[in-house]
Design an enzyme around this catalytic site. Structure first.
Site, PDB file in Angstrom:
ATOM      1  N   GLY A  26       0.803  -1.229   0.000  1.00  0.00           N
ATOM      2  CA  GLY A  26       0.000   0.000   0.000  1.00  0.00           C
ATOM      3  C   GLY A  26       0.830   1.269   0.000  1.00  0.00           C
ATOM      4  O   GLY A  26       0.315   2.358   0.238  1.00  0.00           O
ATOM      5  N   LYS A  29       3.567   1.297  -4.873  1.00  0.00           N
ATOM      6  CA  LYS A  29       4.359   0.595  -5.908  1.00  0.00           C
ATOM      7  C   LYS A  29       3.609   0.547  -7.238  1.00  0.00           C
ATOM      8  O   LYS A  29       4.193   0.728  -8.295  1.00  0.00           O
ATOM      9  CB  LYS A  29       4.667  -0.838  -5.470  1.00  0.00           C
ATOM     10  CG  LYS A  29       5.532  -0.979  -4.245  1.00  0.00           C
ATOM     11  CD  LYS A  29       5.943  -2.437  -3.994  1.00  0.00           C
ATOM     12  CE  LYS A  29       4.746  -3.325  -3.796  1.00  0.00           C
ATOM     13  NZ  LYS A  29       3.949  -3.004  -2.589  1.00  0.00           N
ATOM     14  N   THR A  30       2.281   0.299  -7.177  1.00  0.00           N
ATOM     15  CA  THR A  30       1.533   0.188  -8.432  1.00  0.00           C
ATOM     16  C   THR A  30       1.447   1.535  -9.140  1.00  0.00           C
ATOM     17  O   THR A  30       1.628   1.625 -10.358  1.00  0.00           O
ATOM     18  CB  THR A  30       0.139  -0.396  -8.168  1.00  0.00           C
ATOM     19  OG1 THR A  30       0.305  -1.708  -7.621  1.00  0.00           O
ATOM     20  CG2 THR A  30      -0.698  -0.481  -9.429  1.00  0.00           C
ATOM     21  N   LEU A  31       1.191   2.584  -8.390  1.00  0.00           N
ATOM     22  CA  LEU A  31       1.163   3.928  -8.990  1.00  0.00           C
ATOM     23  C   LEU A  31       2.534   4.259  -9.572  1.00  0.00           C
ATOM     24  O   LEU A  31       2.650   4.705 -10.712  1.00  0.00           O
ATOM     25  CB  LEU A  31       0.760   4.972  -7.946  1.00  0.00           C
ATOM     26  CG  LEU A  31       0.777   6.425  -8.428  1.00  0.00           C
ATOM     27  CD1 LEU A  31      -0.067   6.633  -9.669  1.00  0.00           C
ATOM     28  CD2 LEU A  31       0.316   7.352  -7.294  1.00  0.00           C
ATOM     29  N   LYS A  46       3.553  -8.224 -12.964  1.00  0.00           N
ATOM     30  CA  LYS A  46       3.363  -8.454 -11.528  1.00  0.00           C
ATOM     31  C   LYS A  46       3.363  -9.965 -11.356  1.00  0.00           C
ATOM     32  O   LYS A  46       2.306 -10.618 -11.506  1.00  0.00           O
ATOM     33  CB  LYS A  46       2.030  -7.854 -11.074  1.00  0.00           C
ATOM     34  CG  LYS A  46       1.623  -8.189  -9.628  1.00  0.00           C
ATOM     35  CD  LYS A  46       1.952  -7.095  -8.666  1.00  0.00           C
ATOM     36  CE  LYS A  46       1.378  -7.390  -7.268  1.00  0.00           C
ATOM     37  NZ  LYS A  46       1.606  -6.297  -6.308  1.00  0.00           N
ATOM     38  N   THR A  50      -1.787 -11.119  -5.109  1.00  0.00           N
ATOM     39  CA  THR A  50      -2.737 -11.695  -4.150  1.00  0.00           C
ATOM     40  C   THR A  50      -3.850 -10.670  -3.935  1.00  0.00           C
ATOM     41  O   THR A  50      -3.792  -9.559  -4.448  1.00  0.00           O
ATOM     42  CB  THR A  50      -2.063 -11.990  -2.788  1.00  0.00           C
ATOM     43  OG1 THR A  50      -1.729 -10.764  -2.150  1.00  0.00           O
ATOM     44  CG2 THR A  50      -0.834 -12.870  -2.957  1.00  0.00           C
ATOM     45  N   GLU A 114       6.791  -5.585 -10.676  1.00  0.00           N
ATOM     46  CA  GLU A 114       6.336  -5.115  -9.357  1.00  0.00           C
ATOM     47  C   GLU A 114       6.226  -6.275  -8.375  1.00  0.00           C
ATOM     48  O   GLU A 114       5.642  -7.317  -8.695  1.00  0.00           O
ATOM     49  CB  GLU A 114       4.978  -4.415  -9.458  1.00  0.00           C
ATOM     50  CG  GLU A 114       4.518  -3.910  -8.087  1.00  0.00           C
ATOM     51  CD  GLU A 114       3.132  -3.312  -8.048  1.00  0.00           C
ATOM     52  OE1 GLU A 114       2.577  -3.015  -9.131  1.00  0.00           O
ATOM     53  OE2 GLU A 114       2.600  -3.157  -6.927  1.00  0.00           O
ATOM     54  N   GLY A 115       6.773  -6.066  -7.196  1.00  0.00           N
ATOM     55  CA  GLY A 115       6.650  -7.064  -6.136  1.00  0.00           C
ATOM     56  C   GLY A 115       5.293  -6.985  -5.442  1.00  0.00           C
ATOM     57  O   GLY A 115       4.418  -6.204  -5.830  1.00  0.00           O
ATOM     58  N   ALA A 116       5.144  -7.807  -4.416  1.00  0.00           N
ATOM     59  CA  ALA A 116       3.933  -7.765  -3.589  1.00  0.00           C
ATOM     60  C   ALA A 116       4.363  -7.401  -2.177  1.00  0.00           C
ATOM     61  O   ALA A 116       5.219  -8.081  -1.597  1.00  0.00           O
ATOM     62  CB  ALA A 116       3.237  -9.127  -3.587  1.00  0.00           C
TER      63      ALA A 116
HETATM   64  N1  LIG Z   1       0.419   9.691  -4.414  1.00  0.00           N
HETATM   65  C1  LIG Z   1      -0.799   9.108  -4.337  1.00  0.00           C
HETATM   66  N2  LIG Z   1      -1.915   9.856  -4.498  1.00  0.00           N
HETATM   67  C2  LIG Z   1      -3.138   9.300  -4.394  1.00  0.00           C
HETATM   68  N3  LIG Z   1      -3.374   7.998  -4.130  1.00  0.00           N
HETATM   69  C3  LIG Z   1      -2.279   7.216  -3.952  1.00  0.00           C
HETATM   70  C4  LIG Z   1      -0.959   7.714  -4.040  1.00  0.00           C
HETATM   71  N4  LIG Z   1      -0.097   6.694  -3.820  1.00  0.00           N
HETATM   72  C5  LIG Z   1      -0.855   5.604  -3.602  1.00  0.00           C
HETATM   73  N5  LIG Z   1      -2.161   5.911  -3.690  1.00  0.00           N
HETATM   74  C6  LIG Z   1      -3.295   4.987  -3.484  1.00  0.00           C
HETATM   75  O1  LIG Z   1      -3.017   4.214  -2.330  1.00  0.00           O
HETATM   76  C7  LIG Z   1      -3.425   2.840  -2.555  1.00  0.00           C
HETATM   77  C8  LIG Z   1      -2.195   1.926  -2.437  1.00  0.00           C
HETATM   78  O2  LIG Z   1      -1.279   2.253  -3.479  1.00  0.00           O
HETATM   79  P1  LIG Z   1      -0.696   1.082  -4.395  1.00  0.00           P
HETATM   80  O3  LIG Z   1      -1.788   0.161  -4.845  1.00  0.00           O
HETATM   81  O4  LIG Z   1       0.127   1.730  -5.454  1.00  0.00           O
HETATM   82  O5  LIG Z   1       0.197   0.333  -3.313  1.00  0.00           O
HETATM   83  P2  LIG Z   1       1.170  -0.904  -3.565  1.00  0.00           P
HETATM   84  O6  LIG Z   1       2.428  -0.611  -2.855  1.00  0.00           O
HETATM   85  O7  LIG Z   1       1.217  -1.196  -5.009  1.00  0.00           O
HETATM   86  O8  LIG Z   1       0.407  -2.089  -2.795  1.00  0.00           O
HETATM   87  P3  LIG Z   1       0.594  -3.705  -3.007  1.00  0.00           P
HETATM   88  O9  LIG Z   1       1.629  -4.128  -2.037  1.00  0.00           O
HETATM   89  O10 LIG Z   1      -0.771  -4.238  -2.711  1.00  0.00           O
HETATM   90  O11 LIG Z   1       0.979  -3.930  -4.437  1.00  0.00           O
HETATM   91  C9  LIG Z   1      -4.033   2.801  -3.943  1.00  0.00           C
HETATM   92  O12 LIG Z   1      -5.450   2.977  -3.852  1.00  0.00           O
HETATM   93  C10 LIG Z   1      -3.422   3.999  -4.631  1.00  0.00           C
HETATM   94  O13 LIG Z   1      -4.243   4.513  -5.678  1.00  0.00           O
HETATM   95  C1  LIG Z   2      -2.790  -7.955  -0.271  1.00  0.00           C
HETATM   96  C2  LIG Z   2      -1.780  -6.841  -0.526  1.00  0.00           C
HETATM   97  N1  LIG Z   2      -2.407  -5.845  -1.380  1.00  0.00           N
HETATM   98  C3  LIG Z   2      -0.522  -7.391  -1.190  1.00  0.00           C
HETATM   99  N2  LIG Z   2      -0.870  -7.922  -2.477  1.00  0.00           N
HETATM  100  C4  LIG Z   2       0.179  -8.442  -0.366  1.00  0.00           C
HETATM  101  C5  LIG Z   2       0.834  -7.824   0.837  1.00  0.00           C
HETATM  102  C6  LIG Z   2       1.488  -8.848   1.724  1.00  0.00           C
HETATM  103  C7  LIG Z   2       2.066  -8.195   2.985  1.00  0.00           C
HETATM  104  C8  LIG Z   2       2.577  -9.211   3.990  1.00  0.00           C
HETATM  105  C9  LIG Z   2       3.179  -8.528   5.203  1.00  0.00           C
HETATM  106  O1  LIG Z   2       4.197  -7.797   5.052  1.00  0.00           O
HETATM  107  O2  LIG Z   2       2.597  -8.623   6.301  1.00  0.00           O
HETATM  108 MG   LIG Z   3       0.686  -2.851  -6.083  1.00  0.00          MG
END
Ligand SMILES: Nc1ncnc2c1ncn2[C@@H]1O[C@H](COP(=O)(O)OP(=O)(O)OP(=O)(O)O)[C@@H](O)[C@H]1O
Ligand SMILES: C[C@H](N)[C@H](N)CCCCCC(=O)O
Ligand SMILES: [Mg+2]
Length: 223
Positions: A26, A29-31, A46, A50, A114-116
């Site tokens: 969260g 990473k995805t953004l 990816k 999960t 991209e990792g998880a």
């Molecule tokens: N700079 C930003 N401005 C607005 N929303 C953001 C920003 N960065 C992240 N978000 C939002 O926060 C949430 C988590 O971001 P994101 O999905 O990119 O996390 P992640 O690191 O990819 O998570 P995961 O480990 O699940 O892959 C998403 O809804 C995303 O749209």
């Molecule tokens: C479900 C989430 N959005 C990711 N895909 C997976 C994150 C696993 C985190 C595990 C941990 O660090 O506790």
């Molecule tokens: Mg992501």
């Protein structure tokens, strides 16, 4: 005084892409992957997804935000339902993961993988996300929180990468801009801030395109 392990040198030959990891799930990473994929004309992958019981998945998100044609998307090797670490999600579904078989797809364009979650996310009982990064052999882009708390999380992540000789291209700071933290991470982490992502009121392909046009090219990001 304990200092970080020294960062390994960046690869002398141009890498085939980058592995986008972060200090947490969260974290953005995805953004960040959508921005990089758009800016570099890259292909997105990816490998381990999960949480599909609760979300559309990062592949669909990046395809939408970066306006990607199908040929610039590689489907996940594993797509699991539970919003958990891959190891736990696979166990819940009775699936055996074989991450040791994962290799980079044979494509020309730069790859954004991209990792998880973060680095120490269990993929199996004996393999963490950081081990997959080492196995795929790509340099890392680390997505970090911009605000208070990031110094600890980011330096812990950098030290884990450095002690495994995993090269780090730099970090992407996400959240309200904090120049002090950026400079501290550059100095103490012996790395650089590739760019900063401000909080975006809405996330859309237009917003991503507008930011991506100012980002350094893949080649420029390697220097
Ligand atoms: N700079 C930003 N401005 C607005 N929303 C953001 C920003 N960065 C992240 N978000 C939002 O926060 C949430 C988590 O971001 P994101 O999905 O990119 O996390 P992640 O690191 O990819 O998570 P995961 O480990 O699940 O892959 C998403 O809804 C995303 O749209
Ligand atoms: C479900 C989430 N959005 C990711 N895909 C997976 C994150 C696993 C985190 C595990 C941990 O660090 O506790
Ligand atoms: Mg992501």
């Amino acid at each position: 005084m304990t200092s970080l392990f020294s960062p390994p040198a960046l690869p002398t030959t141009p890498p085939r892409g980058v592995f986008v990891t972060g200090t947490d799930t969260g974290i953005g990473k995805t953004l960040a992957s959508a921005l990089l994929t758009h800016a570099w004309g890259a292909t997105y992958w990816k490998p381990l997804q999960t949480g599909l019981a609760e979300e559309a998945g990062d592949t669909a998100t990046v395809r939408h935000l970066a306006s990607l044609p199908p040929q610039r998307i590689i489907s996940p090797a594993y797509a699991l339902q539970a919003p958990l670490a891959p190891e736990a999600a696979a166990r819940q579904e009775g699936i055996t993961l074989a991450p040791e078989t994962l290799t980079l797809p044979n494509i020309e364009a730069p790859l954004v993988v991209e990792g998880a979650g973060g680095l120490m996310v269990p993929i199996t009982s004996s393999m963490m996300m950081i081990d997959l990064i080492a196995q795929l052999g790509l340099p890392v882009v680390l997505v970090t929180r911009s605000g208070l708390g990031t110094l600890n999380h980011s330096l812990l992540s950098l030290e884990a990468l450095y002690r495994r000789s995993i090269p780090v291209l730099g970090f992407i700071s996400n959240g309200p801009e904090n120049k002090d933290n950026q400079q501290s991470l550059e100095r103490l982490g012996q790395t650089r801030c590739l760019f900063h992502i401000n909080p975006m009121p809405t996330l859309s392909p237009a917003h991503v395109q507008n930011i991506a046009q100012y980002l350094p090219s893949f080649t420029d990001s390697l220097t």
